[in-house]
Design a protein around this motif. Structure first.
Motif, PDB file in Angstrom:
ATOM      1  N   ASN A   6      49.680  50.973  20.893  1.00 27.27           N
ATOM      2  CA  ASN A   6      49.940  49.550  21.153  1.00 27.27           C
ATOM      3  C   ASN A   6      48.827  48.944  22.000  1.00 27.27           C
ATOM      4  OD1 ASN A   6      52.353  49.595  19.752  1.00 27.27           O
ATOM      5  ND2 ASN A   6      53.508  50.264  21.546  1.00 27.27           N
ATOM      6  N   LYS A   7      48.698  47.609  21.888  1.00 32.27           N
ATOM      7  CA  LYS A   7      47.624  46.919  22.625  1.00 32.27           C
ATOM      8  C   LYS A   7      47.806  47.041  24.137  1.00 32.27           C
ATOM      9  CE  LYS A   7      47.369  42.859  20.396  1.00 32.27           C
ATOM     10  NZ  LYS A   7      47.212  41.427  20.302  1.00 32.27           N
ATOM     11  N   PRO A   8      46.751  47.432  24.867  1.00 31.02           N
ATOM     12  CA  PRO A   8      46.902  47.541  26.329  1.00 31.02           C
ATOM     13  C   PRO A   8      46.975  46.176  27.006  1.00 31.02           C
ATOM     14  CG  PRO A   8      44.653  48.046  25.693  1.00 31.02           C
ATOM     15  CD  PRO A   8      45.396  47.797  24.419  1.00 31.02           C
ATOM     16  N   VAL A   9      47.706  46.125  28.137  1.00 28.65           N
ATOM     17  CA  VAL A   9      47.794  44.879  28.917  1.00 28.65           C
ATOM     18  C   VAL A   9      47.113  45.025  30.276  1.00 28.65           C
ATOM     19  CG1 VAL A   9      49.918  44.068  27.804  1.00 28.65           C
ATOM     20  CG2 VAL A   9      50.078  45.463  29.875  1.00 28.65           C
ATOM     21  N   ILE A  10      46.806  46.270  30.657  1.00 25.92           N
ATOM     22  CA  ILE A  10      46.151  46.481  31.959  1.00 25.92           C
ATOM     23  C   ILE A  10      45.354  47.783  31.940  1.00 25.92           C
ATOM     24  CG2 ILE A  10      48.086  47.728  33.082  1.00 25.92           C
ATOM     25  CD1 ILE A  10      47.437  45.937  35.617  1.00 25.92           C
ATOM     26  N   GLY A  11      44.242  47.774  32.662  1.00 22.71           N
ATOM     27  CA  GLY A  11      43.470  49.000  32.859  1.00 22.71           C
ATOM     28  C   GLY A  11      43.668  49.447  34.299  1.00 22.71           C
ATOM     29  N   LEU A  12      44.064  50.699  34.507  1.00 19.55           N
ATOM     30  CA  LEU A  12      44.277  51.191  35.874  1.00 19.55           C
ATOM     31  C   LEU A  12      42.959  51.671  36.471  1.00 19.55           C
ATOM     32  CD1 LEU A  12      47.570  53.246  35.320  1.00 19.55           C
ATOM     33  CD2 LEU A  12      47.327  50.828  35.918  1.00 19.55           C
ATOM     34  N   ILE A  13      42.924  51.779  37.794  1.00 21.94           N
ATOM     35  CA  ILE A  13      41.704  52.215  38.490  1.00 21.94           C
ATOM     36  C   ILE A  13      41.240  53.575  37.952  1.00 21.94           C
ATOM     37  CG2 ILE A  13      40.746  52.886  40.768  1.00 21.94           C
ATOM     38  CD1 ILE A  13      41.307  49.948  40.755  1.00 21.94           C
ATOM     39  N   ALA A  14      42.210  54.463  37.661  1.00 22.44           N
ATOM     40  CA  ALA A  14      41.866  55.813  37.201  1.00 22.44           C
ATOM     41  C   ALA A  14      41.277  55.800  35.782  1.00 22.44           C
ATOM     42  CB  ALA A  14      43.102  56.686  37.258  1.00 22.44           C
ATOM     43  N   VAL A 212      50.599  40.930  36.367  1.00 24.07           N
ATOM     44  CA  VAL A 212      50.840  41.338  34.978  1.00 24.07           C
ATOM     45  C   VAL A 212      52.332  41.600  34.769  1.00 24.07           C
ATOM     46  CG1 VAL A 212      50.381  43.102  33.217  1.00 24.07           C
ATOM     47  CG2 VAL A 212      48.507  42.261  34.634  1.00 24.07           C
ATOM     48  N   TYR A 213      52.974  42.271  35.737  1.00 24.49           N
ATOM     49  CA  TYR A 213      54.415  42.551  35.622  1.00 24.49           C
ATOM     50  C   TYR A 213      55.201  41.242  35.552  1.00 24.49           C
ATOM     51  CZ  TYR A 213      59.020  44.570  36.418  1.00 24.49           C
ATOM     52  OH  TYR A 213      60.346  44.931  36.274  1.00 24.49           O
ATOM     53  N   ALA A 214      54.838  40.289  36.431  1.00 24.59           N
ATOM     54  CA  ALA A 214      55.536  38.995  36.442  1.00 24.59           C
ATOM     55  C   ALA A 214      55.300  38.274  35.116  1.00 24.59           C
ATOM     56  CB  ALA A 214      55.038  38.146  37.616  1.00 24.59           C
ATOM     57  N   PHE A 215      54.092  38.355  34.597  1.00 21.11           N
ATOM     58  CA  PHE A 215      53.761  37.668  33.338  1.00 21.11           C
ATOM     59  C   PHE A 215      54.588  38.232  32.168  1.00 21.11           C
ATOM     60  CE2 PHE A 215      51.452  37.008  29.417  1.00 21.11           C
ATOM     61  CZ  PHE A 215      50.964  35.717  29.523  1.00 21.11           C
ATOM     62  N   VAL A 216      54.576  39.566  32.018  1.00 21.09           N
ATOM     63  CA  VAL A 216      55.265  40.159  30.857  1.00 21.09           C
ATOM     64  C   VAL A 216      56.786  40.072  30.983  1.00 21.09           C
ATOM     65  CG1 VAL A 216      53.343  41.676  30.229  1.00 21.09           C
ATOM     66  CG2 VAL A 216      55.140  42.547  31.725  1.00 21.09           C
TER      67      VAL A 216
END
Lengths: 307, 68
Positions: A6-14, A212-216
């Motif tokens: 699925n399409k990603p919505v965020i890239g984590l620091i790691a 991002v959490y609030a948006f989705v």
């Protein structure tokens, strides 16, 4: 590396990229792990939730409502402060009221005008003082006093990792180690009986993750920034840290992680701080008189001069 | 390509001209926006900085900065 197809919505620091479903799972699990790791919430609580109507506090209330539905012994009540900032707070409070109504969470709103005689906008005309200084003092005073009167066992706030990293750096830059001792996921002065323990369940979530959490989850309203923030010391530190984070990803996490290692020693060193009470109002204070009473008196004098 | 981009912090829509195969990262660079301070949505979905842009994409830049 992507978590799935699925399409990603965020890239984590790691380096991992998460889709919407995996990000929600990651975020919620991080918040609930923070609650367990720092022992923020007991088995039976009447939690106050400090609500501004912005993305952080709405996200916090959204998550705590989930927790409360799973555990009926955790009761929630929202508390909001109307500072009296024209064109700003009225909008965010409308979002707060709408959310509480929809989710059947009781909401109590207190205003500077009713409690201190005038809205913040007028206070700033009457006194030559930095807006965030007087606003912060009155807000913390009211939140603590009203939380105690409402019978809250703890007060949850929407402070995130970015907020905390800014506070740590601000205190360092101002050589204010004592103020840093009051930070952390479980904040405040435990030794004072009139102090309501503050907790920060979003402590390890970056501002970007919260957004991002609030948006989705449909919790994000129109952009709304306090008109006084741009002038603040915090905004300067915030911008500096964000520029540094862009060049050196992981900087803010490093600030928090190193701070958490020294925090127990800081708490020990400043254990007896603010164990006293204000001789004027009886609220927790480090000196004979609390800062809220000092400013309230200055406002009274300014009002008399204006008559 | 020419894109119409809404930036919530400025509460206005801007037209931005970019080369073909430009990404969100290029767009933010052109607008002078630090990627740490925003999230970007395309047609109401959050997208990452490496995502390529197309003509007529509906782009919104959302500030992550707290209210105060």
């Amino acid at each position: 590396m992507n978590c799935c197809s699925n399409k990603p919505v965020i890239g984590l620091i790691a380096g991992e990229k998460l889709c919407k479903a995996h990000f929600i799972e990651y975020f919620e699990s991080k918040v609930f792990k923070t609650i367990r790791q720092f022992d923020l919430i007991g088995k039976e609580e009447h939690l106050g939730v400090a609500l501004s109507g912005g993305k952080d506090s709405l996200t916090l209330l959204h998550l705590l409502s989930k927790l409360s539905k799973q555990n009926p012994k955790i009761k929630l009540t929202a508390i909001a402060i109307n500072e009296g900032i024209h064109g700003y707070r009225d909008k965010t409070l409308a979002a707060a009221e709408k959310f509480c109504k929809k989710n059947s969470v009781p909401l109590h709103i207190y205003s500077y005008e009713e409690e201190f005689g005038m809205p913040l906008d007028n206070m700033l005309k009457a006194l030559d003082v930095k807006p965030c200084t007087i606003c912060g003092i009155f807000r913390r005073y009211l939140l603590n006093k009203k939380s105690r009167e409402l019978g809250f066992t703890k007060l949850a706030t929407g402070h995130n990792l970015d907020d905390e990293a800014q506070s740590i750096v601000m205190n360092e830059f101002k050589n204010n180690v004592q103020a840093s001792a009051r930070l952390g996921p479980k904040a405040g002065i435990n030794s004072n009986k009139k102090f309501v323990q503050r907790i920060k369940p979003l402590y390890l979530c970056t501002e970007k993750e919260v957004t991002v959490y609030a948006f989705v989850n449909g919790l994000l309203d129109n952009f709304n920034e306090c008109p006084n923030v741009a002038k603040s010391y915090r905004a300067q530190v915030r911008d500096m840290l964000n520029n540094f984070e862009n060049e050196n990803p992981g900087t803010k996490y490093a600030i928090i992680n190193s701070f958490l290692q020294i925090l127990p020693d800081l708490k020990k060193r400043f254990k007896g701080e603010q164990a006293d009470y204000c001789k004027s109002c009886g609220e927790p204070a480090a000196k004979d008189k609390c800062n809220a009473c000092i400013f309230a008196e200055r406002l009274e004098k300014a009002k008399l001069r204006a008559v | 390509m020419k894109l119409k981009v809404f930036y919530d912090r400025e509460n206005r829509e801007k037209t931005v001209e970019l080369g073909n195969n430009a990404t969100i990262k290029d767009l933010l660079k052109k607008m002078g926006i630090n990627p740490v301070t925003v999230i970007v949505s395309k047609n109401d979905d959050v997208i990452l900085e490496d995502q390529k842009l197309k003509d007529k994409d509906d782009i919104k830049i959302i500030s992550v900065i707290s209210g105060g």
